[in-house]
Motif scaffolding. Sequence first.
Motif, PDB file in Angstrom:
ATOM      1  N   LEU A 184       0.561  -1.313   0.501  1.00 22.36           N
ATOM      2  CA  LEU A 184      -0.023   0.116   0.352  1.00 22.36           C
ATOM      3  C   LEU A 184       0.642   0.543   0.082  1.00 22.36           C
ATOM      4  CD1 LEU A 184      -2.773  -0.889   2.053  1.00 22.36           C
ATOM      5  CD2 LEU A 184      -2.795  -0.938   0.246  1.00 22.36           C
ATOM      6  N   ALA A 185       1.694   1.647   1.102  1.00 25.32           N
ATOM      7  CA  ALA A 185       3.315   2.623   0.801  1.00 25.32           C
ATOM      8  C   ALA A 185       3.780   2.726  -0.511  1.00 25.32           C
ATOM      9  CB  ALA A 185       3.628   2.259   1.470  1.00 25.32           C
ATOM     10  N   ILE A 186       3.463   1.729  -1.007  1.00 26.55           N
ATOM     11  CA  ILE A 186       4.420   1.738  -2.984  1.00 26.55           C
ATOM     12  C   ILE A 186       3.124   2.184  -3.715  1.00 26.55           C
ATOM     13  CG2 ILE A 186       5.153   0.347  -4.665  1.00 26.55           C
ATOM     14  CD1 ILE A 186       6.181  -1.807  -2.748  1.00 26.55           C
ATOM     15  N   ASP A 187       1.952   1.764  -3.526  1.00 31.08           N
ATOM     16  CA  ASP A 187       0.657   2.466  -4.252  1.00 31.08           C
ATOM     17  C   ASP A 187       0.790   3.528  -3.229  1.00 31.08           C
ATOM     18  OD1 ASP A 187      -1.393   2.166  -6.580  1.00 31.08           O
ATOM     19  OD2 ASP A 187      -2.810   2.494  -4.320  1.00 31.08           O
ATOM     20  N   ALA A 188       0.809   4.424  -2.955  1.00 32.81           N
ATOM     21  CA  ALA A 188       0.456   5.622  -2.502  1.00 32.81           C
ATOM     22  C   ALA A 188       1.418   6.769  -2.559  1.00 32.81           C
ATOM     23  CB  ALA A 188       0.478   5.888  -0.780  1.00 32.81           C
ATOM     24  N   ALA A 246       1.696   9.802  -8.620  1.00 29.53           N
ATOM     25  CA  ALA A 246       0.581  10.812  -8.586  1.00 29.53           C
ATOM     26  C   ALA A 246      -0.411  11.142  -9.333  1.00 29.53           C
ATOM     27  CB  ALA A 246       1.434  11.522  -9.242  1.00 29.53           C
ATOM     28  N   VAL A 247      -0.034  10.444 -10.751  1.00 27.43           N
ATOM     29  CA  VAL A 247      -1.144   9.901 -11.571  1.00 27.43           C
ATOM     30  C   VAL A 247      -2.579   8.653 -10.754  1.00 27.43           C
ATOM     31  CG1 VAL A 247      -1.878   9.381 -14.007  1.00 27.43           C
ATOM     32  CG2 VAL A 247       0.025  10.933 -13.222  1.00 27.43           C
ATOM     33  N   ARG A 248      -3.391   8.918 -10.683  1.00 24.96           N
ATOM     34  CA  ARG A 248      -3.984   7.703 -10.237  1.00 24.96           C
ATOM     35  C   ARG A 248      -5.776   7.948 -10.507  1.00 24.96           C
ATOM     36  NH1 ARG A 248      -1.743   6.697  -5.274  1.00 24.96           N
ATOM     37  NH2 ARG A 248      -3.855   5.370  -5.309  1.00 24.96           N
ATOM     38  N   ARG A 249      -5.955   8.256 -11.859  1.00 26.91           N
ATOM     39  CA  ARG A 249      -7.030   9.349 -12.770  1.00 26.91           C
ATOM     40  C   ARG A 249      -6.848   8.497 -14.382  1.00 26.91           C
ATOM     41  NH1 ARG A 249      -9.890  13.794 -10.186  1.00 26.91           N
ATOM     42  NH2 ARG A 249     -10.246  13.673  -8.283  1.00 26.91           N
ATOM     43  N   ASP A 250      -8.190   7.753 -14.418  1.00 29.11           N
ATOM     44  CA  ASP A 250      -7.246   6.838 -15.768  1.00 29.11           C
ATOM     45  C   ASP A 250      -8.718   8.379 -16.954  1.00 29.11           C
ATOM     46  OD1 ASP A 250      -5.900   5.362 -15.204  1.00 29.11           O
ATOM     47  OD2 ASP A 250      -8.105   3.940 -15.279  1.00 29.11           O
ATOM     48  N   PRO A 251      -7.533   8.457 -18.071  1.00 30.57           N
ATOM     49  CA  PRO A 251      -7.906   9.996 -19.471  1.00 30.57           C
ATOM     50  C   PRO A 251      -9.183   8.579 -19.931  1.00 30.57           C
ATOM     51  CG  PRO A 251      -5.754   8.330 -20.595  1.00 30.57           C
ATOM     52  CD  PRO A 251      -6.002   8.219 -18.800  1.00 30.57           C
ATOM     53  N   TRP A 305      -0.957  13.835  -3.218  1.00 29.48           N
ATOM     54  CA  TRP A 305      -0.425  12.087  -3.273  1.00 29.48           C
ATOM     55  C   TRP A 305       0.940  12.474  -1.999  1.00 29.48           C
ATOM     56  CZ3 TRP A 305      -0.504  15.324  -6.811  1.00 29.48           C
ATOM     57  CH2 TRP A 305       1.355  16.173  -7.703  1.00 29.48           C
ATOM     58  N   VAL A 306       1.523  13.635  -2.327  1.00 28.39           N
ATOM     59  CA  VAL A 306       2.315  14.271  -0.380  1.00 28.39           C
ATOM     60  C   VAL A 306       2.302  13.316   0.869  1.00 28.39           C
ATOM     61  CG1 VAL A 306       3.618  15.575   0.333  1.00 28.39           C
ATOM     62  CG2 VAL A 306       3.336  15.648  -2.161  1.00 28.39           C
ATOM     63  N   PRO A 307       0.722  13.798   0.615  1.00 24.58           N
ATOM     64  CA  PRO A 307      -0.071  13.309   2.270  1.00 24.58           C
ATOM     65  C   PRO A 307      -0.174  12.079   1.884  1.00 24.58           C
ATOM     66  CG  PRO A 307      -1.792  14.850   1.645  1.00 24.58           C
ATOM     67  CD  PRO A 307      -0.338  15.637   0.854  1.00 24.58           C
ATOM     68  N   ARG A 308      -0.574  11.601   1.105  1.00 25.71           N
ATOM     69  CA  ARG A 308      -0.941  10.424   0.772  1.00 25.71           C
ATOM     70  C   ARG A 308       0.137   9.118   0.956  1.00 25.71           C
ATOM     71  NH1 ARG A 308      -2.716   9.987  -3.628  1.00 25.71           N
ATOM     72  NH2 ARG A 308      -4.739  10.855  -3.319  1.00 25.71           N
ATOM     73  N   ARG A 309       1.394   9.987   0.335  1.00 26.60           N
ATOM     74  CA  ARG A 309       2.469   8.824   0.499  1.00 26.60           C
ATOM     75  C   ARG A 309       3.138   9.212   2.200  1.00 26.60           C
ATOM     76  NH1 ARG A 309       6.296  11.133  -3.470  1.00 26.60           N
ATOM     77  NH2 ARG A 309       6.437  12.482  -2.086  1.00 26.60           N
ATOM     78  N   ALA A 310       2.180  10.278   2.441  1.00 25.55           N
ATOM     79  CA  ALA A 310       3.164  10.454   4.531  1.00 25.55           C
ATOM     80  C   ALA A 310       2.113   9.324   5.012  1.00 25.55           C
ATOM     81  CB  ALA A 310       3.438  11.293   4.967  1.00 25.55           C
ATOM     82  N   ALA A 354       3.812   6.094   7.258  1.00 27.47           N
ATOM     83  CA  ALA A 354       2.719   5.594   8.597  1.00 27.47           C
ATOM     84  C   ALA A 354       2.746   4.452   9.179  1.00 27.47           C
ATOM     85  CB  ALA A 354       2.522   7.428   9.348  1.00 27.47           C
ATOM     86  N   ASP A 355       1.465   3.819   8.151  1.00 26.53           N
ATOM     87  CA  ASP A 355       0.979   2.604   8.159  1.00 26.53           C
ATOM     88  C   ASP A 355       2.328   1.348   7.977  1.00 26.53           C
ATOM     89  OD1 ASP A 355      -1.704   3.547   8.613  1.00 26.53           O
ATOM     90  OD2 ASP A 355      -2.372   3.983   7.115  1.00 26.53           O
ATOM     91  N   ARG A 356       2.541   1.776   6.988  1.00 27.44           N
ATOM     92  CA  ARG A 356       3.523   0.980   7.220  1.00 27.44           C
ATOM     93  C   ARG A 356       5.199   0.142   8.291  1.00 27.44           C
ATOM     94  NH1 ARG A 356       7.952   3.096   3.611  1.00 27.44           N
ATOM     95  NH2 ARG A 356       8.752   3.451   4.974  1.00 27.44           N
TER      96      ARG A 356
END
Length: 447
Positions: A76-80, A83-88, A122-127, A131-133
């Motif tokens: 989950l930490a790798i997926d977070a 930065a690009v999370r939406r498909d065209p 994506w910056v706080p999402r990654r952090a 932290a969960d990891r």
Amino acid sequence: MCGSRVGGGTAITMREYGRRCAPWLVALGFAGLLWAVPMLARGGEALTLAQAQGEARAKAPEGALFSARLKAAEELAIDARRAVRRDPSINFNVAPGELGGDTSERDIGVGLRWSVDVTGSWVPRRASAAADRDRSRYDREDALRALDEAVAIAHAEIGFLQRQVTRADRLRELYSLGAGAARRQLSAGTGNQIDLDAADLDLIQAEAIAKQLGGELRRGQVRLARLLGRPARADLWADEPEAMPELPPAVQAEEMADRDPRVRARQAEHHAAQKERDTFRRLIWAGPTLGVDYGYRRRSIGVGAFRGPAASGLSASWTDQELTFSIAAPIPIADRQTAGRARVRGRIALAEAQVLVTRADVATEVAAADADLRTAIDVLQTLAPSREILERQLQLVEVAVKAGTLDVVARAATLRRLMEVGRRLDEAMRGYRVARARWTRQTEVPQ
């Protein structure tokens, strides 16, 4: 344990210390020999505590469970990090001329839409995921320490039962000698049936106790095998050499609580909740949607549509092409991530409370484990002289029973007292090892 505790700052020489320790060391060596011989005679595998704990960490099913949880958090930490999370999205439309009655006309359009995140969520999402990891890593560390504690307690229980079985077998032999002596006295006319019946009843009780202890030992071996990830079997033995316990260094409960994996896990949970709150704050301003469209249109005017002197037989046809760029940005009036922000506020408040509660609980457990260990060592030191007396009494009773100088009442009372004293010694040793296991779990924390 050997009388090294002196008051008033009085110093003792090494010779005096050795003289005080000599009886205790002799008794320990003799007790260890009595313990090891039956174990070797029965067969099976003897494990030291370090070997058992190492095997449990490597092979116990719980170890795989802890690793799987950590692996899931790492994924989950790798997926977070993305930065690009939406498909065209792409759209294509065709309007044939047959629908309008003119087969020569046609409309064709192609468009592309892509919503992009320009808020940096994506910056706080990654952090938060990191932290969960970390929380999963601390939980795994604490779970492995709990596994070490459980293995140490099971190992100490097997050692206690081994000593009990050895002592019960020895007392049963003495009861058997007493019953034989009472039978010979009755045959010679110097005894009576009451004494013989009493000796036989004592022997029966001793045999029942020995068998019960043997069953408890086998059950303890099965429990240890389960913790080691082995099939349930009763051939594991505790290689538990006797050693003089030493008082542990003084501990600072509050300081250790701050470094404890349980407290750090709760702190990581609090940090993850805070970063999740930052993520929702950024998502209030949804990203714009960028678009590009290409249109192709073929138009025609048939004969007879034109008017005028020169319009006879006149017709027209042409093609239009266009490229359009667009941008659409939502206005955050109704959808302001209110549900997510409300949920994460509750998570933060809960995490803050859990940090305080866990720190207080861990500090209490550290102080309690330290007090229990010091008490167990004090009890063991107090009982240490009785071990040498117990071994001497067993030898003297055996000689007296063989010589027939002990009557049935004195023999029964003496053997019961020796059994109680031996059990108290064994319980003190088990209590020390259990307290040591719990103290180790509470105090061996990362710096």
